[in-house]
Design a protein around this motif. Sequence first.
Motif, mmCIF file in Angstrom:
data_model
loop_
_atom_site.group_PDB
_atom_site.id
_atom_site.type_symbol
_atom_site.label_atom_id
_atom_site.label_comp_id
_atom_site.label_asym_id
_atom_site.label_seq_id
_atom_site.Cartn_x
_atom_site.Cartn_y
_atom_site.Cartn_z
ATOM 1 N N UNK A 393 0.813 -1.205 0.000
ATOM 2 C CA UNK A 393 0.000 0.000 0.000
ATOM 3 C C UNK A 393 0.853 1.265 0.000
ATOM 4 N N UNK A 394 0.243 2.386 -0.422
ATOM 5 C CA UNK A 394 0.994 3.638 -0.462
ATOM 6 C C UNK A 394 1.323 4.112 0.946
ATOM 7 N N UNK A 395 2.193 5.105 1.022
ATOM 8 C CA UNK A 395 2.602 5.602 2.334
ATOM 9 C C UNK A 395 1.584 6.586 2.906
ATOM 10 N N UNK A 396 0.501 6.807 2.172
ATOM 11 C CA UNK A 396 -0.526 7.757 2.624
ATOM 12 C C UNK A 396 -1.561 7.017 3.468
ATOM 13 N N UNK A 397 -1.852 7.551 4.649
ATOM 14 C CA UNK A 397 -2.885 6.940 5.483
ATOM 15 C C UNK A 397 -4.256 7.427 5.024
ATOM 16 N N UNK A 398 -5.098 6.472 4.626
ATOM 17 C CA UNK A 398 -6.488 6.815 4.322
ATOM 18 C C UNK A 398 -7.366 5.678 4.829
ATOM 19 N N UNK A 511 -13.536 13.927 7.023
ATOM 20 C CA UNK A 511 -13.882 12.969 5.962
ATOM 21 C C UNK A 511 -12.856 12.992 4.825
ATOM 22 N N UNK A 512 -11.943 13.956 4.848
ATOM 23 C CA UNK A 512 -10.885 13.965 3.822
ATOM 24 C C UNK A 512 -10.036 12.691 3.885
ATOM 25 N N UNK A 513 -10.039 12.013 5.033
ATOM 26 C CA UNK A 513 -9.208 10.823 5.181
ATOM 27 C C UNK A 513 -9.888 9.582 4.590
ATOM 28 N N UNK A 514 -11.193 9.738 4.270
ATOM 29 C CA UNK A 514 -11.922 8.587 3.720
ATOM 30 C C UNK A 514 -11.682 8.495 2.215
ATOM 31 N N UNK A 521 -2.980 3.932 -7.290
ATOM 32 C CA UNK A 521 -2.815 4.740 -8.495
ATOM 33 C C UNK A 521 -2.077 6.056 -8.215
ATOM 34 N N UNK A 522 -1.499 6.623 -9.273
ATOM 35 C CA UNK A 522 -0.827 7.915 -9.148
ATOM 36 C C UNK A 522 -1.829 9.041 -8.894
ATOM 37 N N UNK A 523 -3.046 8.863 -9.446
ATOM 38 C CA UNK A 523 -4.075 9.896 -9.241
ATOM 39 C C UNK A 523 -4.334 10.100 -7.759
ATOM 40 N N UNK A 524 -4.340 8.981 -7.015
ATOM 41 C CA UNK A 524 -4.610 9.082 -5.578
ATOM 42 C C UNK A 524 -3.518 9.891 -4.873
ATOM 43 N N UNK A 525 -2.289 9.700 -5.290
ATOM 44 C CA UNK A 525 -1.197 10.442 -4.670
ATOM 45 C C UNK A 525 -1.433 11.948 -4.840
ATOM 46 N N UNK A 526 -1.837 12.352 -6.058
ATOM 47 C CA UNK A 526 -2.134 13.760 -6.324
ATOM 48 C C UNK A 526 -3.339 14.234 -5.536
ATOM 49 N N UNK A 527 -4.382 13.393 -5.535
ATOM 50 C CA UNK A 527 -5.622 13.736 -4.840
ATOM 51 C C UNK A 527 -5.371 13.885 -3.330
ATOM 52 N N UNK A 529 -2.668 14.708 -1.912
ATOM 53 C CA UNK A 529 -1.922 15.937 -1.676
ATOM 54 C C UNK A 529 -2.871 17.140 -1.654
ATOM 55 N N UNK A 530 -3.814 17.142 -2.614
ATOM 56 C CA UNK A 530 -4.808 18.233 -2.628
ATOM 57 C C UNK A 530 -5.628 18.250 -1.342
ATOM 58 N N UNK A 531 -5.896 17.037 -0.802
ATOM 59 C CA UNK A 531 -6.677 16.966 0.440
ATOM 60 C C UNK A 531 -5.838 17.324 1.673
ATOM 61 N N UNK A 532 -4.545 17.466 1.467
ATOM 62 C CA UNK A 532 -3.679 17.817 2.592
ATOM 63 C C UNK A 532 -3.282 16.632 3.463
ATOM 64 N N UNK A 533 -3.399 15.430 2.918
ATOM 65 C CA UNK A 533 -3.012 14.246 3.697
ATOM 66 C C UNK A 533 -1.497 14.044 3.602
ATOM 67 N N UNK A 534 -0.863 13.724 4.721
ATOM 68 C CA UNK A 534 0.595 13.537 4.678
ATOM 69 C C UNK A 534 0.990 12.301 3.864
ATOM 70 N N UNK A 535 2.092 12.432 3.138
ATOM 71 C CA UNK A 535 2.638 11.308 2.385
ATOM 72 C C UNK A 535 4.103 11.177 2.795
ATOM 73 N N UNK A 536 4.330 10.351 3.802
ATOM 74 C CA UNK A 536 5.677 10.229 4.370
ATOM 75 C C UNK A 536 6.319 8.983 3.779
ATOM 76 N N UNK A 537 7.326 9.228 2.918
ATOM 77 C CA UNK A 537 7.788 8.135 2.076
ATOM 78 C C UNK A 537 8.803 7.192 2.692
ATOM 79 N N UNK A 538 9.415 7.572 3.799
ATOM 80 C CA UNK A 538 10.448 6.676 4.320
ATOM 81 C C UNK A 538 10.497 6.692 5.840
ATOM 82 N N UNK A 539 11.137 5.666 6.364
ATOM 83 C CA UNK A 539 11.314 5.540 7.808
ATOM 84 C C UNK A 539 11.993 6.783 8.374
#
Length: 707
Positions: A393-398, A511-514, A521-527, A529-539
Motif C-alpha cells: 500500500x501507499x505511504x498515505x494513510x487513508x 472525511x478527507x481521510x476517507x 494509483x498515481x491519481x490518488x497520490x495527487x488527490x 496531496x490536494x486533500x492535505x493528507x501527509x505522504x511520508x515516504x520513508x522511515x
Amino acid sequence: MTKSLADKGLTTVFGSNVFNDALMRERLPKETYKALKKTIEDGLPLDPAVADVVAGAMKDWAIERGATHFTHWFQPMTGITAEKHDSFISPTKDGKVILEFSGKELIKGEPDASSFPSGGLRATFEARGYTAWDCTSPAFLKEDEAGITLCVPTAFISYTGEVLDKKTPLLRSMQALSTQAMRVLRLFGNTTSKRVITTVGPEQEYFLIDKKMYDRRKDLILTGRTLFGAKPPKGQELEDHYFGVIKERVSAFMQELNVELWKLGVLAKTQHNEVAPAQHELAPIFSTTNVATDHNQLTMELMKKVAERHGLACLLHEKPFAGVNGSGKHNNWSLSTDDGQNLLDPGHTPHENAQFLTFLLAVIKAVDTYAELLRVSAANPGNDHRLGANEAPPAIISIFLGDQLTDIISQIEKGELTNSKQGGALKIGVTTLPDLPKDNTDRNRTSPFAFTGNKFEFRMVPSSASISGPNFVLNTITAQALAEIAEELEGAADFNAALQEILQRIVKQHSRVIFNGNGYTDEWVGEAERRGLPNIRSTVESVPYLSAEKSVRLFEAHGVLNKAELEARGEIVLETYIKTINIEALTMLYMANRQILPAAVKYATKLAKSINAIKETGIDADISAQGELLTLVSAKMGSLRQNIVALEKASDQAAAMHGDTYEQALFYKNEVFSAMDALRQDADELETLVDAEFWPIPTYADILFNV
Ligand code: ADP
Ligand code: MG
C-alpha cells in the motif's frame, strides 16, 4: 506428530503449556485465585503474599512438566523477545539443592540488560533495568532441545522508571483507551460494563524456502533479504500460488507449527498460500491486544524454529525478494466491552447505531488527526521497500469505509440522515441504520486502513516487527478522540442533539481521510496531496513526527510515554535504520567482491580461452558469439567494479559521520541506498550473462520454486 495429536485430541493439546485460568482455579486456594483475578481484571496492585502462593503453584506445575529453569520473558526495543534463564535450584546446608521460586522472583527480575537499545535514555541515568510481571498475559512453558523453561511475561523498565520496552506503552494505552471509552459508554447509559478492551487478530505473512538455498546466500543469512537476484523467468504473474494447493512439505511444517502454537494457547486458525511464490500466511483468532502481541512474537519465533526442523528457512523480512510481493501483517483491531459487546459492530436499534457511529467516527477523527503517528508505527527499513515504493500500500494513510457507510457519513454531514432502505428522515439516536453487509466492506485490498464490517484492518504493519507500536498508537489516538467527545457530551443539556452536532462536525473536519478508490494509483497520490493528507515516504522522514510537540502532548496526556521516552524511541528507530543499511551495504560488498566479480572473471577467462583456442586451430570458425559475450561481460564487470568502489566510498563516508543521527540516517538513505541499487543492477545483469555453472549463489528461480 499427526498421530500423537489424534491420540491426545486437539482440545487436550490446546493450552497444555500455559498456566491459564483453568489451571489457576484448580491449583490456587480460592482466596488467592480471587485476589489474583482482581489484579488481572481491575488492575489492582498485587499483594506480595498472593504472589508467593501463585509462584509456588506455578513452580510445582512447571516442575511436574519437566521444567528446570524459569525466565522473565520481555520485549526490549530490538523488536524481538529476550530471556535470561535461571534454574529453580537453591542450595541447602547439607550440600544438596531444593527447588525454589518465590513471589519476589515472580514479580521482579533484574536482567543485566545494559546492552539493549535505550536510545540514550540510560546513558545519563543508571545502566540497569528491571522486569516486572505482567499478570494479564499468562505464563507458559517453552519446550526445545535445551529443555523446558517456565516463561513469565514481563514489562522492562529502567531503574529510574523510564520505559525501555514494547509492552509497557501497550498496557498503558489499553488502560487509557478503556478509561475514555467507558466515559462515552456511561453517557450512552451503559451501567454494566466495567472495562473496554482492544482486540487484535494479526494476519502474519512469511516466506518459506529450502534451508540449503538459504545457507548458500550470505545476504539472506546476514540481512534477511536478497540483495542480488535477477528477475526469474516466472514470478507471480500467473497468480497460481494465491490460495493454491499447499504442498506437502509446507503442509507438514504448518501442521507442526499449529500444534506448537496450540500448546502455547495461540489460537492459530487460518493458513493459506499468499500471492508471491513461496509466500504463506497464518491468521489467529483475535484476542486482547496484549496477549495478541505476545502471541505474535511467539508465532514468529516458532515459525523460524519449526521451519529448521523441516529443512526450511522462514523469512519474515518485509521484502525478501525484489519483483514479487513482500510481506506485511494485517492488524485487525476492534474495541469491545468486558461483557462482550463489540463497539465497532453496527447494532440493530437506533440507540446501538448511534453508539456505533460515535465509536466509528472517533476512530476516523483519530486516524486523520494523527496519521503521521500511524505512519511512524509502521516504519522500518524493510517496509521502506513496500510503502510508497516498489509495492503498495501507499505511504498515505487513508480509510476505506465502503459505499454504504460513506453514504451514511455524508448524510450526517448534511445534517440529516435518510435511511436508504426505509426512506424518511433519520436522526442520530432515533432511527435505525440499514443493515450493513459485512462482505461488501472487505474487498478493497489497496487501502491501508479498512473498515471490515466490525473491525478496522491496519494493513501497513511490517511483517517482521512487533505489533505493539501500531496498537499502542491506535489505542492512544482513539482514547484522545473519545476523550474529546466525552468532554463535550458530559456538559450537554440535550444528549442526542449534542451528539448529532459533534458527529456532524467530525465528518466535516475529517472525511478527507476517507477514500474508497484504488490506493495504488498515481491519481490518488495527487488527490491526497490536494486533500492535505501527509505522504511520508520513508522511515527516516517519519521519525521526527514521533516526538513532535503534538505527539508529546498526546502521549503525556494519557500517561503512555513521556517526551524523553518518545525521543529515545525515535533515536532507536534511526540507529536501527543506520545499522541495517550499513550491514546490507557491507554484505553487498562482500558478495560482490568475493563471489560475483570472481565468477564473472572466470567466465570471461573461459570466453577468452575459447576465442584463442579456436583461433589457434587456424580454422576460420565463427567466434562472434564468444566475442560479443566477452565484450558484454567485460563492460558489465567494469561497471560493477566502479559501482563497488562507489558503494565503498559512500558507506565509508556514512560510517564516519558523527553527531546528528537524523542526518546520518538520511545520508544512508540517499547515498548508500542508491549506491546499493546501482551495484545490484550490474550484478543482476551479469547473472543473466554468466554460465550457470560459474554463478556462485542460488538464483531467484532456484529459491522461489524449490519447496
Ligand atoms: P476477513 O475475512 O474479513 O479478513 P476474518 O474473519 O477472516 O475476516 O478475520 C481476519 C482476522 O481478523 C482474524 O485474525 C480474526 O480473528 C480477526 N478479527 C475478527 N474479529 C475481530 C475483532 N472484533 N477484533 C480484532 N480482530 C478481529
Ligand atoms: Mg483480512
